[in-house]
Enzyme design. Structure first.
Site, PDB file in Angstrom:
ATOM      1  N   ASP A 216       0.885  -1.017  -0.113  1.00 32.99           N
ATOM      2  CA  ASP A 216       0.082   0.158   0.022  1.00 32.99           C
ATOM      3  C   ASP A 216       0.933   1.268  -0.078  1.00 32.99           C
ATOM      4  O   ASP A 216       0.570   2.214  -0.707  1.00 32.99           O
ATOM      5  CB  ASP A 216      -0.792  -0.046   1.249  1.00 32.99           C
ATOM      6  CG  ASP A 216      -2.127  -1.101   1.298  1.00 32.99           C
ATOM      7  OD1 ASP A 216      -2.203  -1.572  -0.028  1.00 32.99           O
ATOM      8  OD2 ASP A 216      -2.820  -1.117   1.861  1.00 32.99           O
ATOM      9  N   GLU A 242      -3.331  -1.603  -8.940  1.00 33.12           N
ATOM     10  CA  GLU A 242      -1.967  -1.065  -9.057  1.00 33.12           C
ATOM     11  C   GLU A 242      -1.905  -0.492 -10.513  1.00 33.12           C
ATOM     12  O   GLU A 242      -0.642  -0.134 -11.037  1.00 33.12           O
ATOM     13  CB  GLU A 242      -0.824  -2.077  -9.030  1.00 33.12           C
ATOM     14  CG  GLU A 242      -0.290  -3.017  -9.860  1.00 33.12           C
ATOM     15  CD  GLU A 242      -1.404  -3.692 -10.561  1.00 33.12           C
ATOM     16  OE1 GLU A 242      -2.629  -3.824 -10.212  1.00 33.12           O
ATOM     17  OE2 GLU A 242      -1.098  -4.671 -11.392  1.00 33.12           O
TER      18      GLU A 242
HETATM   19  N1  GTP Z   1      -0.907  -3.795  -1.647  1.00 35.16           N
HETATM   20  C1  GTP Z   1      -1.863  -3.598  -2.533  1.00 35.16           C
HETATM   21  N2  GTP Z   1      -1.683  -4.133  -3.583  1.00 35.16           N
HETATM   22  C2  GTP Z   1      -2.501  -4.176  -4.632  1.00 35.16           C
HETATM   23  C3  GTP Z   1      -3.594  -3.146  -4.332  1.00 35.16           C
HETATM   24  N3  GTP Z   1      -4.297  -3.266  -5.626  1.00 35.16           N
HETATM   25  C4  GTP Z   1      -3.782  -4.279  -6.457  1.00 35.16           C
HETATM   26  N4  GTP Z   1      -2.597  -4.745  -5.683  1.00 35.16           N
HETATM   27  C5  GTP Z   1      -1.935  -6.154  -6.121  1.00 35.16           C
HETATM   28  O1  GTP Z   1      -1.418  -5.696  -7.285  1.00 35.16           O
HETATM   29  C6  GTP Z   1      -1.020  -7.098  -7.719  1.00 35.16           C
HETATM   30  C7  GTP Z   1      -1.206  -7.106  -9.168  1.00 35.16           C
HETATM   31  O2  GTP Z   1      -0.612  -8.217  -9.751  1.00 35.16           O
HETATM   32  P1  GTP Z   1      -0.532  -8.701 -11.310  1.00 35.16           P
HETATM   33  O3  GTP Z   1      -1.793  -8.089 -11.947  1.00 35.16           O
HETATM   34  O4  GTP Z   1      -0.513 -10.257 -11.208  1.00 35.16           O
HETATM   35  O5  GTP Z   1       0.441  -8.032 -11.862  1.00 35.16           O
HETATM   36  P2  GTP Z   1       1.839  -7.862 -11.401  1.00 35.16           P
HETATM   37  O6  GTP Z   1       2.376  -8.833 -10.351  1.00 35.16           O
HETATM   38  O7  GTP Z   1       2.200  -6.444 -10.919  1.00 35.16           O
HETATM   39  O8  GTP Z   1       2.925  -8.130 -12.802  1.00 35.16           O
HETATM   40  P3  GTP Z   1       2.930  -7.259 -13.976  1.00 35.16           P
HETATM   41  O9  GTP Z   1       1.790  -6.301 -14.224  1.00 35.16           O
HETATM   42  O10 GTP Z   1       3.045  -8.191 -15.049  1.00 35.16           O
HETATM   43  O11 GTP Z   1       4.246  -6.615 -13.845  1.00 35.16           O
HETATM   44  C8  GTP Z   1      -2.132  -8.135  -7.012  1.00 35.16           C
HETATM   45  O12 GTP Z   1      -1.210  -9.048  -6.336  1.00 35.16           O
HETATM   46  C9  GTP Z   1      -2.809  -7.310  -6.302  1.00 35.16           C
HETATM   47  O13 GTP Z   1      -3.207  -7.788  -5.160  1.00 35.16           O
HETATM   48  C10 GTP Z   1      -3.627  -2.315  -3.332  1.00 35.16           C
HETATM   49  O14 GTP Z   1      -4.615  -1.529  -2.966  1.00 35.16           O
HETATM   50  N5  GTP Z   1      -2.810  -2.774  -2.252  1.00 35.16           N
END
Ligand code: GTP
Length: 322
Positions: A216, A242
């Site tokens: 976060d 993200e």
């Molecule tokens: N800590 C946190 N994590 C988040 C939030 N929103 C999304 N995520 C995490 O962001 C991650 C996105 O993962 P993926 O879509 O697999 O993409 P990635 O691991 O970034 O891989 P690439 O995009 O291919 O580089 C997931 O594990 C989500 O849980 C948030 O508000 N807080």
């Protein structure tokens, strides 16, 4: 509720009743003498009419609370009606059913002036019409002030609903609402507009390694990188999870690339966790840039920026693509 006396028997006079301020006509007490004085218990509700006739209620003792019945049938409390003050004048004037219900705060005595008598008083006694007008204009001003306050509160919550809680950037609802307008403005002024889609790299791994709290924080830091690097006329949005978006009005493709390059570098160097006892995790992000074409809309722009982002990911991440 019960009728306890007539006004004549009650011992009250018109001297403390605002409706009769400055009225010296001795005949008024006589005209009101046979009017009913009604006693209602604490928390008892006042009927809208007395019998079948609209009427003015003047508080002689106690107090009423005026509940406004909102459209969604929730009741909202408004001001108290205190001794000497009255209510019901509007229903007498326009013969419409009142839009509020009144409840006694404590045991309350009310003088009831039926509609016909109220009109007679207005017609025959100097000063009553003036007092009535003054009272109504005061109430109108109070209602206007309340409306303005509600508008401000409404606007405050509307703004709040368009901001992402974690990053304080605009949220997707804001973007859905504003991007089409920004695009329309750009088309109308024949000005360029660029959009950058940003996705943090390997963020799942980052979360797995450092935990969601640090994750976060990384998102907040990434948002801070955007906010610090943009012009006041640009917009930074948390598109979801993200994924972040930057909207650059008045910026052509080369300006878009330059901004994306700058953001990419700053993101790479941003410190997510200040505690020197821990290894310093860094985040990188991939950037996809699209620039508005003539006649194209928001959906097309986002699709093209998404496709560019995909290419940046495919090419190894931590870079820009267009
Ligand atoms: N800590 C946190 N994590 C988040 C939030 N929103 C999304 N995520 C995490 O962001 C991650 C996105 O993962 P993926 O879509 O697999 O993409 P990635 O691991 O970034 O891989 P690439 O995009 O291919 O580089 C997931 O594990 C989500 O849980 C948030 O508000 N807080």
């Amino acid at each position: 509720m019960k009728e306890i006396a007539t006004f004549g028997e009650s011992g009250h006079t018109i001297s403390k009743l605002h409706l009769f301020d400055g009225v010296t006509d001795d005949g008024v007490d006589a005209m009101l003498a046979s009017c009913t004085v009604l006693r209602i218990a604490a928390e008892e509700e006042l009927p809208n009419m007395h019998g079948t006739e609209a009427c003015v209620y003047v508080v002689l003792r106690g107090a009423l609370i005026n509940f406004l019945v909102a459209d969604n049938s929730q009741q909202r409390r408004t001001d108290k009606i205190l001794p000497g003050e009255s209510i019901g004048e509007l229903s007498v004037l326009d013969e419409a059913v009142p839009s509020n219900t009144m409840t006694a705060v404590e045991e309350t005595d009310l003088l009831i002036i039926p509609s016909r008598l109220m009109w007679k008083l207005i017609d025959e006694v100097d000063g009553i019409a003036r007092n009535l007008l003054r009272q109504l204009s005061f109430r109108l001003r109070a209602a206007n002030a309340q409306l303005r306050r509600r508008e401000k509160v409404g606007e405050f919550y509307r703004q709040l609903s368009l901001i992402d809680g974690l990053t304080s950037l605009y949220n997707r609802a804001w973007m859905n609402d504003r991007l089409p307008n920004l695009i329309e403005e750009a088309h109308a002024a024949e000005r360029p507009l660029s959009l950058i889609m940003i996705d943090l790299d390997y963020f799942k791994k980052f979360n797995d390694e450092y935990g969601h709290v640090v994750g976060d924080n990384a998102l907040r830091v990434a948002a801070g990188v955007l906010s610090a690097a943009l012009r006041p006329s640009d917009f930074a949005v948390r598109y979801g999870g993200e994924e972040l978006t930057v909207i650059l009005p008045d910026s052509d493709a080369s300006a878009g690339k330059m901004v994306a390059q700058r953001l990419c570098e700053r993101m790479r160097n941003a410190i997510v966790f200040e505690d020197m006892h821990l290894p310093l995790p860094h985040v990188t992000a991939s950037f996809g840039i699209a620039t508005l074409d003539a006649h194209h809309g928001a959906e097309d722009l986002i699709t093209r920026a998404d496709a560019a982002l995909y290419r940046a990911k495919e090419a190894g991440r931590n870079q820009i693509s267009f």
